[in-house]
Design a protein around this motif. Structure first.
Motif, PDB file in Angstrom:
ATOM      1  N   GLU A   1       0.825  -1.173   0.089  1.00  0.00           N
ATOM      2  CA  GLU A   1       0.023   0.025   0.000  1.00  0.00           C
ATOM      3  C   GLU A   1       0.837   1.231   0.132  1.00  0.00           C
ATOM      4  O   GLU A   1       0.621   2.162   0.854  1.00  0.00           O
ATOM      5  N   TRP A   2       1.970   1.336  -0.940  1.00  0.00           N
ATOM      6  CA  TRP A   2       2.532   2.405  -1.282  1.00  0.00           C
ATOM      7  C   TRP A   2       2.116   3.632  -1.495  1.00  0.00           C
ATOM      8  O   TRP A   2       2.417   4.906  -1.030  1.00  0.00           O
ATOM      9  N   GLY A   3       0.588   3.569  -2.086  1.00  0.00           N
ATOM     10  CA  GLY A   3      -0.122   4.685  -2.571  1.00  0.00           C
ATOM     11  C   GLY A   3      -0.539   5.314  -1.280  1.00  0.00           C
ATOM     12  O   GLY A   3      -1.029   6.750  -1.430  1.00  0.00           O
ATOM     13  N   HIS A   4      -0.656   4.916  -0.246  1.00  0.00           N
ATOM     14  CA  HIS A   4      -1.271   5.253   1.074  1.00  0.00           C
ATOM     15  C   HIS A   4       0.141   5.607   2.073  1.00  0.00           C
ATOM     16  O   HIS A   4      -0.296   5.386   3.280  1.00  0.00           O
ATOM     17  N   THR A   5       1.259   5.813   1.421  1.00  0.00           N
ATOM     18  CA  THR A   5       2.420   6.394   2.391  1.00  0.00           C
ATOM     19  C   THR A   5       2.399   8.066   2.181  1.00  0.00           C
ATOM     20  O   THR A   5       1.895   8.540   1.076  1.00  0.00           O
ATOM     21  N   CYS A   6       2.880   8.626   3.092  1.00  0.00           N
ATOM     22  CA  CYS A   6       2.996  10.137   3.001  1.00  0.00           C
ATOM     23  C   CYS A   6       3.879  10.718   2.266  1.00  0.00           C
ATOM     24  O   CYS A   6       5.248  10.442   2.379  1.00  0.00           O
ATOM     25  N   LEU A   7       3.684  11.542   1.278  1.00  0.00           N
ATOM     26  CA  LEU A   7       4.530  12.099   0.467  1.00  0.00           C
ATOM     27  C   LEU A   7       4.539  13.736   0.506  1.00  0.00           C
ATOM     28  O   LEU A   7       6.024  14.296   0.518  1.00  0.00           O
ATOM     29  N   VAL A   8       3.566  14.302   0.767  1.00  0.00           N
ATOM     30  CA  VAL A   8       3.544  15.572   1.357  1.00  0.00           C
ATOM     31  C   VAL A   8       2.739  15.801   2.771  1.00  0.00           C
ATOM     32  O   VAL A   8       1.587  15.529   2.655  1.00  0.00           O
ATOM     33  N   LEU A   9       3.616  16.563   3.517  1.00  0.00           N
ATOM     34  CA  LEU A   9       3.131  16.449   4.759  1.00  0.00           C
ATOM     35  C   LEU A   9       1.834  17.560   4.820  1.00  0.00           C
ATOM     36  O   LEU A   9       2.144  18.474   4.256  1.00  0.00           O
ATOM     37  N   ASP A  10       0.792  17.057   5.479  1.00  0.00           N
ATOM     38  CA  ASP A  10      -0.509  18.004   5.307  1.00  0.00           C
ATOM     39  C   ASP A  10      -0.801  18.347   4.121  1.00  0.00           C
ATOM     40  O   ASP A  10      -1.376  19.280   3.804  1.00  0.00           O
ATOM     41  N   GLY A  11      -0.769  17.537   3.084  1.00  0.00           N
ATOM     42  CA  GLY A  11      -0.938  17.866   1.721  1.00  0.00           C
ATOM     43  C   GLY A  11      -2.360  17.390   1.370  1.00  0.00           C
ATOM     44  O   GLY A  11      -3.453  17.464   2.299  1.00  0.00           O
ATOM     45  N   ARG A  12      -2.674  17.164   0.089  1.00  0.00           N
ATOM     46  CA  ARG A  12      -4.000  16.852  -0.303  1.00  0.00           C
ATOM     47  C   ARG A  12      -4.628  15.862   0.410  1.00  0.00           C
ATOM     48  O   ARG A  12      -4.132  15.017   0.771  1.00  0.00           O
ATOM     49  N   PRO A  13      -5.987  16.072   0.259  1.00  0.00           N
ATOM     50  CA  PRO A  13      -6.605  14.911   0.986  1.00  0.00           C
ATOM     51  C   PRO A  13      -6.838  13.638  -0.114  1.00  0.00           C
ATOM     52  O   PRO A  13      -6.651  13.692  -0.976  1.00  0.00           O
ATOM     53  N   CYS A  14      -6.707  12.351   0.724  1.00  0.00           N
ATOM     54  CA  CYS A  14      -6.624  11.212  -0.054  1.00  0.00           C
ATOM     55  C   CYS A  14      -7.910  10.518   0.134  1.00  0.00           C
ATOM     56  O   CYS A  14      -8.664  10.603   1.226  1.00  0.00           O
ATOM     57  N   THR A  15      -8.315   9.495  -0.741  1.00  0.00           N
ATOM     58  CA  THR A  15      -9.515   8.668  -0.526  1.00  0.00           C
ATOM     59  C   THR A  15      -9.427   7.645   0.475  1.00  0.00           C
ATOM     60  O   THR A  15     -10.469   7.438   1.161  1.00  0.00           O
ATOM     61  N   CYS A  16      -8.106   7.480   1.278  1.00  0.00           N
ATOM     62  CA  CYS A  16      -8.076   6.722   2.338  1.00  0.00           C
ATOM     63  C   CYS A  16      -8.565   7.390   3.626  1.00  0.00           C
ATOM     64  O   CYS A  16      -8.509   6.838   4.717  1.00  0.00           O
ATOM     65  N   GLY A  17      -8.545   8.610   3.584  1.00  0.00           N
ATOM     66  CA  GLY A  17      -9.002   9.461   4.780  1.00  0.00           C
ATOM     67  C   GLY A  17      -7.875  10.338   5.314  1.00  0.00           C
ATOM     68  O   GLY A  17      -7.962  11.234   6.032  1.00  0.00           O
ATOM     69  N   ASN A  18      -6.429   9.998   4.918  1.00  0.00           N
ATOM     70  CA  ASN A  18      -5.119  10.695   5.215  1.00  0.00           C
ATOM     71  C   ASN A  18      -4.924  11.787   4.427  1.00  0.00           C
ATOM     72  O   ASN A  18      -5.736  12.144   3.271  1.00  0.00           O
ATOM     73  N   ARG A  19      -3.846  12.510   4.587  1.00  0.00           N
ATOM     74  CA  ARG A  19      -3.509  13.527   3.829  1.00  0.00           C
ATOM     75  C   ARG A  19      -2.089  13.497   3.160  1.00  0.00           C
ATOM     76  O   ARG A  19      -1.197  12.904   3.943  1.00  0.00           O
ATOM     77  N   GLY A  20      -1.893  13.780   1.967  1.00  0.00           N
ATOM     78  CA  GLY A  20      -0.648  14.159   1.454  1.00  0.00           C
ATOM     79  C   GLY A  20       0.127  12.615   0.916  1.00  0.00           C
ATOM     80  O   GLY A  20       1.136  12.581   0.700  1.00  0.00           O
ATOM     81  N   CYS A  21      -0.893  11.817   0.739  1.00  0.00           N
ATOM     82  CA  CYS A  21      -0.277  10.457   0.207  1.00  0.00           C
ATOM     83  C   CYS A  21      -0.073  10.485  -1.269  1.00  0.00           C
ATOM     84  O   CYS A  21      -0.379  11.419  -1.902  1.00  0.00           O
ATOM     85  N   VAL A  22       0.865   9.256  -1.769  1.00  0.00           N
ATOM     86  CA  VAL A  22       1.182   9.226  -3.059  1.00  0.00           C
ATOM     87  C   VAL A  22       0.220   9.364  -4.029  1.00  0.00           C
ATOM     88  O   VAL A  22       0.375   9.809  -4.981  1.00  0.00           O
ATOM     89  N   GLU A  23      -0.847   8.525  -3.540  1.00  0.00           N
ATOM     90  CA  GLU A  23      -1.890   8.402  -4.658  1.00  0.00           C
ATOM     91  C   GLU A  23      -2.358   9.721  -4.803  1.00  0.00           C
ATOM     92  O   GLU A  23      -3.025   9.984  -6.032  1.00  0.00           O
ATOM     93  N   ALA A  24      -2.683  10.651  -3.912  1.00  0.00           N
ATOM     94  CA  ALA A  24      -3.043  11.735  -4.019  1.00  0.00           C
ATOM     95  C   ALA A  24      -2.281  12.686  -5.021  1.00  0.00           C
ATOM     96  O   ALA A  24      -3.004  14.009  -5.533  1.00  0.00           O
ATOM     97  N   TYR A  25      -1.248  12.361  -5.651  1.00  0.00           N
ATOM     98  CA  TYR A  25      -0.462  13.272  -6.464  1.00  0.00           C
ATOM     99  C   TYR A  25      -0.084  12.293  -7.849  1.00  0.00           C
ATOM    100  O   TYR A  25       0.215  13.282  -8.662  1.00  0.00           O
ATOM    101  N   VAL A  26      -0.163  11.093  -7.597  1.00  0.00           N
ATOM    102  CA  VAL A  26       0.313  10.359  -8.989  1.00  0.00           C
ATOM    103  C   VAL A  26      -0.611   9.444  -9.554  1.00  0.00           C
ATOM    104  O   VAL A  26      -0.543   8.805 -10.435  1.00  0.00           O
ATOM    105  N   SER A  27      -1.772   9.453  -8.894  1.00  0.00           N
ATOM    106  CA  SER A  27      -2.880   8.802  -9.655  1.00  0.00           C
ATOM    107  C   SER A  27      -3.756   9.728 -10.573  1.00  0.00           C
ATOM    108  O   SER A  27      -3.440  10.927 -11.029  1.00  0.00           O
ATOM    109  N   LEU A  28      -4.653   9.076 -11.335  1.00  0.00           N
ATOM    110  CA  LEU A  28      -5.182  10.026 -12.408  1.00  0.00           C
ATOM    111  C   LEU A  28      -5.992  11.108 -11.659  1.00  0.00           C
ATOM    112  O   LEU A  28      -5.782  12.228 -12.261  1.00  0.00           O
ATOM    113  N   ARG A  29      -6.520  10.900 -10.549  1.00  0.00           N
ATOM    114  CA  ARG A  29      -7.263  11.877  -9.900  1.00  0.00           C
ATOM    115  C   ARG A  29      -6.131  12.976  -9.465  1.00  0.00           C
ATOM    116  O   ARG A  29      -6.523  14.242  -9.554  1.00  0.00           O
ATOM    117  N   GLY A  30      -5.144  12.438  -8.787  1.00  0.00           N
ATOM    118  CA  GLY A  30      -4.195  13.479  -8.454  1.00  0.00           C
ATOM    119  C   GLY A  30      -3.397  14.397  -9.428  1.00  0.00           C
ATOM    120  O   GLY A  30      -3.183  15.681  -9.380  1.00  0.00           O
TER     121      GLY A  30
END
Length: 418
Positions: free
Chosen positions: A241-270
């Motif tokens: 679950e690398w997509g839900h590791t933190c890339l940007v502290l206090d960054g964008r909201p992610c679908t998992c409920g956290n913020r700043g995840c890898v997925e929030a920046y390199v997925s299609l949505r990101g």
């Protein structure tokens, strides 16, 4: 340390022999297989005899042996049965029918309704897609050796449970049991990270190396991991679950409920979100379909639009920094990058990402790692899901147990050995 029984070793060797036959440029002799696998000729002879008796392999002619008897050449028996691979993605159900040579025979895709999709909806669409595959191809359901299903999120493979999906409100859904009621066929359930990795292990970069990371970049993002030539699942079957590791502290909201995840920046949505940030007044950035928006981004970047070029480059830097974490942590021989994001943006995205990996990864693991695009033919997720079904069939004791016992009895009752 994992302790393997003689049956485990035999099963893994059976996989390895068959992988080499799939990988060969054509039919292979037993001597060719032994040389490719590093297994003894006696072990290869025993395992190929099992596969021949089970109808998985067939003899496909002979070759001269330099003075001895002609050597039989072996090939996969494509007509032995059918396999089905299903990719339950975030927006659609994609199902494919394969023969045993893993050649695609027919494909079906059905869109999922938007919003919070219920398990019953997925089961209905998936069941309908499988029935359509069988009807269109004229395949009797008794010839289907197994159905592999990839579903996003955390999956308990042994229990057949979708433990958690970040896209829908699924928690501990007994999906295999629900599908079994609908299909009545042998079923294997897992997620796209591991499906893509298994596809690479059988048909791509994983045939060449033992330590491999396979990145899935689409609506969801994650990393499939193979260590020491074996798929790594983790203690709770949730590795990757690398997509839900933190890339940007206090960054964008992610679908998992956290913020700043890898997925929030390199997925299609990101990626679509990055373009909107850089070009808030560009109407092309605001569509509801993220894949269509990223496709428009690719066209705009190719046309030289400054904001689009900047969005792709920023995404490449995000991706490279996140990949560098994996390189430092896992020290893989190969990192494979694939799926929709790469298909849409690869020629522009990957050079930037590779340069960023070089900046962020430590020198020694970076020099050891090769980064490459996936070369698995066709869709790696459906192919990997079908390969789960193939592996399940190859583990079937009702098929291979009697063959092994008869061969051991013929040799005088020796141990499991190979």
């Amino acid at each position: 340390m994992i302790r393997r029984t003689s049956q485990d070793i035999r099963r893994l060797n059976r996989f390895e022999v068959l992988r080499r036959v799939y990988a060969g440029p054509g039919a292979m002799s037993r001597q060719d297989v032994a040389a490719a696998t590093g297994l003894s000729f006696a072990t290869v002879a025993n395992l190929t005899a099992e596969l021949l008796e089970a109808g998985v392999l067939v003899e496909a002619g002979h070759e001269e042996s330099g003075g001895g008897r002609p050597r039989a050449r072996l090939a996969v028996n494509a007509e032995r049965g059918a396999l089905i691979g299903v990719d339950v993605a975030e927006t659609s159900v994609h199902a494919e029918l394969f023969d045993l040579a893993l050649t695609v025979r027919h494909s079906v895709e059905r869109p999922l309704p938007p919003g919070d999709v219920r398990p019953a909806e997925v089961v209905g669409l998936l069941g309908g897609a499988v029935e359509e595959l069988l009807a269109v191809s004229g395949t009797d359901r008794t010839r289907v050796l197994g159905v592999g299903v990839s579903v996003p999120g955390m999956v308990d493979r042994e229990g057949g449970v979708s433990s958690f999906s970040p896209y829908w409100s699924w928690h501990e859904v007994p999906l295999r049991a629900l599908l079994d009621e609908r299909l009545g066929m042998p079923l294997w359930l897992d997620n796209p990270l591991r499906a893509s990795t298994v596809a690479e292990m059988w048909f791509g970069a994983g045939r060449e190396v033992d330590d491999l990371v396979v990145l899935t970049l689409r609506a969801g993002v994650g990393a499939g991991i193979a260590l020491g030539g074996q798929l790594h699942r983790g203690f709770t079957d949730s590795a990757g679950e690398w997509g839900h590791t933190c890339l940007v502290l206090d960054g964008r909201p992610c679908t998992c409920g956290n913020r700043g995840c890898v997925e929030a920046y390199v997925s299609l949505r990101g990626i679509a979100g990055t373009w909107r940030e850089l070009a808030p007044d560009d109407e092309r950035t605001g569509g509801p379909d993220d894949a269509a928006t990223v496709a428009a981004l690719a066209r705009a970047a190719d046309a030289g639009d400054p904001a689009a070029v900047a969005a792709v480059e920023r995404t490449g830097r995000y991706l490279g920094a996140a990949v560098a974490q994996l390189v430092n942590l896992l020290n893989p021989q190969v990192v494979v990058v694939g799926n929709q994001v790469v298909d849409l943006l690869g020629e522009r995205l990957l050079p930037v990402a590779y340069e960023a990996v070089g900046r962020h990864a430590l020198a020694l693991p970076r020099r050891a790692a090769t980064l490459r695009r996936s070369a698995v033919p066709h869709d790696p997720v459906t192919r990997g899901a079908a390969t789960f079904a193939l592996e399940g069939f190859l583990e079937d004791r009702e098929v291979f147990g009697p063959v092994s016992r008869m061969r051991r009895a013929a040799r005088g009752g020796g141990g499991a050995g190979a």
